[in-house]
Scaffold this motif. Structure first.
Motif, mmCIF file in Angstrom:
data_model
loop_
_atom_site.group_PDB
_atom_site.id
_atom_site.type_symbol
_atom_site.label_atom_id
_atom_site.label_comp_id
_atom_site.label_asym_id
_atom_site.label_seq_id
_atom_site.Cartn_x
_atom_site.Cartn_y
_atom_site.Cartn_z
ATOM 1 N N HIS A 76 0.788 -1.032 0.058
ATOM 2 C CA HIS A 76 0.049 0.042 0.012
ATOM 3 C C HIS A 76 0.666 1.272 0.206
ATOM 4 O O HIS A 76 0.476 2.383 -0.158
ATOM 5 C CB HIS A 76 -0.783 -0.077 1.116
ATOM 6 C CG HIS A 76 -0.334 -0.342 2.571
ATOM 7 N ND1 HIS A 76 0.289 -1.667 2.747
ATOM 8 C CD2 HIS A 76 -0.103 0.382 3.546
ATOM 9 C CE1 HIS A 76 0.693 -1.620 3.951
ATOM 10 N NE2 HIS A 76 0.699 -0.305 4.504
ATOM 11 N N HIS A 77 2.348 1.054 0.092
ATOM 12 C CA HIS A 77 3.271 2.337 -0.039
ATOM 13 C C HIS A 77 3.806 2.430 -1.058
ATOM 14 O O HIS A 77 4.596 3.561 -1.482
ATOM 15 C CB HIS A 77 4.257 2.205 1.210
ATOM 16 C CG HIS A 77 3.589 2.489 2.706
ATOM 17 N ND1 HIS A 77 3.612 3.979 2.916
ATOM 18 C CD2 HIS A 77 3.294 1.940 3.791
ATOM 19 C CE1 HIS A 77 2.899 3.887 4.208
ATOM 20 N NE2 HIS A 77 2.738 2.556 4.658
ATOM 21 N N GLN A 195 -10.700 11.856 5.765
ATOM 22 C CA GLN A 195 -11.937 10.999 5.945
ATOM 23 C C GLN A 195 -11.521 10.011 7.245
ATOM 24 O O GLN A 195 -10.995 9.110 7.162
ATOM 25 C CB GLN A 195 -12.216 9.946 4.853
ATOM 26 C CG GLN A 195 -12.643 10.822 3.403
ATOM 27 C CD GLN A 195 -13.064 9.466 2.640
ATOM 28 O OE1 GLN A 195 -14.169 9.133 2.559
ATOM 29 N NE2 GLN A 195 -12.171 9.302 1.484
ATOM 30 N N ARG A 196 -12.222 10.756 8.210
ATOM 31 C CA ARG A 196 -11.807 10.004 9.617
ATOM 32 C C ARG A 196 -13.188 9.796 10.245
ATOM 33 O O ARG A 196 -14.053 10.727 10.321
ATOM 34 C CB ARG A 196 -11.179 10.699 10.583
ATOM 35 C CG ARG A 196 -9.549 10.488 10.453
ATOM 36 C CD ARG A 196 -8.660 11.145 11.441
ATOM 37 N NE ARG A 196 -8.868 12.437 11.429
ATOM 38 C CZ ARG A 196 -8.497 13.399 12.028
ATOM 39 N NH1 ARG A 196 -8.057 12.765 13.358
ATOM 40 N NH2 ARG A 196 -8.308 14.597 12.056
ATOM 41 N N TYR A 199 -15.336 4.814 13.002
ATOM 42 C CA TYR A 199 -14.937 3.368 12.576
ATOM 43 C C TYR A 199 -13.637 3.340 11.724
ATOM 44 O O TYR A 199 -12.809 2.328 11.620
ATOM 45 C CB TYR A 199 -16.006 2.928 11.814
ATOM 46 C CG TYR A 199 -17.276 2.788 12.290
ATOM 47 C CD1 TYR A 199 -17.400 2.085 13.364
ATOM 48 C CD2 TYR A 199 -18.381 3.591 12.008
ATOM 49 C CE1 TYR A 199 -18.707 1.925 14.183
ATOM 50 C CE2 TYR A 199 -19.649 3.616 13.017
ATOM 51 C CZ TYR A 199 -19.874 2.653 13.795
ATOM 52 O OH TYR A 199 -20.766 2.399 14.601
ATOM 53 N N PHE A 200 -13.247 4.471 10.953
ATOM 54 C CA PHE A 200 -12.165 4.610 10.168
ATOM 55 C C PHE A 200 -11.156 5.679 10.811
ATOM 56 O O PHE A 200 -11.452 6.843 10.487
ATOM 57 C CB PHE A 200 -12.591 4.729 8.730
ATOM 58 C CG PHE A 200 -13.461 3.657 8.218
ATOM 59 C CD1 PHE A 200 -12.880 2.701 7.553
ATOM 60 C CD2 PHE A 200 -14.759 3.670 8.112
ATOM 61 C CE1 PHE A 200 -13.574 1.818 6.933
ATOM 62 C CE2 PHE A 200 -15.566 2.654 7.615
ATOM 63 C CZ PHE A 200 -14.974 1.748 6.877
ATOM 64 N N TYR A 201 -10.130 5.047 11.073
ATOM 65 C CA TYR A 201 -9.150 5.999 11.535
ATOM 66 C C TYR A 201 -7.777 5.148 11.783
ATOM 67 O O TYR A 201 -7.883 3.859 11.804
ATOM 68 C CB TYR A 201 -9.264 6.674 12.838
ATOM 69 C CG TYR A 201 -9.292 6.019 14.143
ATOM 70 C CD1 TYR A 201 -8.162 5.658 14.639
ATOM 71 C CD2 TYR A 201 -10.683 5.867 14.424
ATOM 72 C CE1 TYR A 201 -8.457 4.985 16.190
ATOM 73 C CE2 TYR A 201 -10.750 4.913 15.839
ATOM 74 C CZ TYR A 201 -9.769 4.351 16.459
ATOM 75 O OH TYR A 201 -10.079 3.866 17.725
ATOM 76 N N TRP A 202 -6.748 5.669 11.903
ATOM 77 C CA TRP A 202 -5.455 4.886 12.082
ATOM 78 C C TRP A 202 -4.466 5.792 12.982
ATOM 79 O O TRP A 202 -4.312 6.785 13.128
ATOM 80 C CB TRP A 202 -4.649 4.560 10.748
ATOM 81 C CG TRP A 202 -3.362 3.813 11.085
ATOM 82 C CD1 TRP A 202 -2.128 4.268 11.051
ATOM 83 C CD2 TRP A 202 -3.307 2.291 11.389
ATOM 84 N NE1 TRP A 202 -1.363 3.125 11.440
ATOM 85 C CE2 TRP A 202 -1.972 2.427 11.555
ATOM 86 C CE3 TRP A 202 -4.156 1.563 11.506
ATOM 87 C CZ2 TRP A 202 -1.692 0.766 11.873
ATOM 88 C CZ3 TRP A 202 -4.163 0.221 11.818
ATOM 89 C CH2 TRP A 202 -2.611 -0.062 12.101
ATOM 90 N N TYR A 219 -4.858 8.845 0.542
ATOM 91 C CA TYR A 219 -4.999 9.812 1.621
ATOM 92 C C TYR A 219 -4.001 10.819 2.112
ATOM 93 O O TYR A 219 -4.271 11.510 3.104
ATOM 94 C CB TYR A 219 -5.918 9.026 2.669
ATOM 95 C CG TYR A 219 -4.902 7.826 3.483
ATOM 96 C CD1 TYR A 219 -4.342 8.131 4.507
ATOM 97 C CD2 TYR A 219 -5.295 6.546 2.991
ATOM 98 C CE1 TYR A 219 -3.566 7.274 5.110
ATOM 99 C CE2 TYR A 219 -4.807 5.575 3.567
ATOM 100 C CZ TYR A 219 -3.766 5.951 4.763
ATOM 101 O OH TYR A 219 -2.954 5.071 5.262
ATOM 102 N N SER A 220 -2.944 10.285 1.780
ATOM 103 C CA SER A 220 -1.701 11.309 2.280
ATOM 104 C C SER A 220 -0.926 11.712 1.160
ATOM 105 O O SER A 220 -0.452 11.198 0.096
ATOM 106 C CB SER A 220 -0.639 10.310 3.028
ATOM 107 O OG SER A 220 0.561 10.981 3.373
ATOM 108 N N LYS A 221 -0.697 13.158 1.199
ATOM 109 C CA LYS A 221 0.005 13.761 0.089
ATOM 110 C C LYS A 221 1.370 13.514 0.285
ATOM 111 O O LYS A 221 2.271 13.729 -0.632
ATOM 112 C CB LYS A 221 -0.234 15.211 0.221
ATOM 113 C CG LYS A 221 -1.980 15.510 -0.484
ATOM 114 C CD LYS A 221 -1.986 17.178 -0.397
ATOM 115 C CE LYS A 221 -3.182 17.491 -0.952
ATOM 116 N NZ LYS A 221 -4.376 16.970 -0.139
ATOM 117 N N THR A 222 1.863 13.489 1.700
ATOM 118 C CA THR A 222 3.305 13.635 1.879
ATOM 119 C C THR A 222 3.950 12.231 2.296
ATOM 120 O O THR A 222 5.161 12.114 2.155
ATOM 121 C CB THR A 222 3.513 14.473 3.151
ATOM 122 O OG1 THR A 222 2.868 13.701 4.156
ATOM 123 C CG2 THR A 222 3.052 15.827 2.861
#
Ligand SMILES: [Zn+2]
Length: 266
Positions: A76-77, A195-196, A199-202, A219-222
């Motif tokens: 996923h990276h 989007q958090r 139910y959905f977060y990390w 979901y991450s630009k950096t």
């Protein structure tokens, strides 16, 4: 002469002796993947390895430190340069084989120390494989699970959930303490998924109730997920010291743990 604890430096008679001493075999597992523009690809190997090393070095008669596993599951990276991704079944089998080899030589207690969030399900299965298919027992712990709740309460400045996930306040602090020369704080920036929900977060402090991981670049630009701008070397020192103390307790408990005989009830 100081007691040896690095597995690869032992001779075979010395390994036989380490087994006779009922030493715990400690295997750090990281990954090689992007960690935002401010941290090195090797971040998760450094954290898992260095905390394991500090723990084992503090109790060399009771444990041995295995050479670390560098490559793991992280496809996923892959949208960010540098990431080296190994398929899940390959990774599970690879780690299982390391553990089974240790068990073959007589080690009875094996601890996998994990440095990468997405390794968790795979290493859980590898640890079960080793336990189910050898005479040894194998446990797995992600290092952040060893941080006492009170320490999060005391040190954490980033928002919860979301501020401590990947290349975040926590990981960046720990790396500033362990290898500050590899951290480029001038390139660190806050990047938390929009989007958090409940139910959905990390977040490394506690996992979300729902298991879900999509491509990081969605979901991450950096390449970061969290707020590394809140990181300091002093926080890193506090986190590392707390983890090492508890890891030593864990190793001692695992070493003393009785392996009860199986009972066939057929
Ligand atoms: Zn990481």
């Amino acid at each position: 002469m100081a007691t040896k604890y690095r597995y690869e430096e032992f001779t075979w008679p010395e390994i036989r002796e380490a087994v006779a001493q009922n030493r715990v075999a400690v295997l750090p597992v990281g990954t090689i993947e992007q960690h935002g523009p401010h941290l090195p690809l090797v971040a998760d190997v450094i954290t898992a390895t260095e905390m394991s090393r500090l723990a084992v070095a503090g109790m060399p008669e009771e444990a041995v430190l295995l050479p670390s596993v560098y490559y793991a599951f992280n496809e996923h990276h892959l949208d960010f340069p540098g990431t080296i991704a190994v398929q899940g079944d390959t990774f599970i089998n690879y780690v299982s084989d390391i553990g089974k080899s240790l068990a073959h030589h007589g080690f009875k207690k094996i601890l996998l120390v994990n440095g990468h969030g997405s390794n968790v399900p795979f290493l859980d299965i590898a640890a079960r494989n080793i336990t189910n298919h050898s005479n040894a027992i194998c446990a797995m712990v992600p290092w952040w699970n060893l941080i006492p709740k009170e320490l999060f309460t005391e040190l954490r400045e980033s928002e919860y959930p979301g501020g401590m996930a990947h290349g975040c306040e926590l990981e960046t602090s720990v790396l500033l303490h362990l290898c500050g020369n590899l951290v480029q704080m001038e390139h660190a920036s806050r990047d938390i998924p929009v989007q958090r929900s409940e139910y959905f977060y990390w977040d490394l402090q506690s996992p979300s109730p729902v298991f879900f991981q999509e491509f990081f670049s969605r979901y991450s630009k950096t390449g970061t997920s969290g707020d590394p701008t809140k990181a300091t070397a002093e926080k890193g020192r506090r986190f590392v010291e707390a983890v090492v103390v508890r890891m030593m307790q864990l190793i001692r408990e695992l070493r003393a743990r009785e392996i009860a005989p199986r009972v066939d009830h057929h």
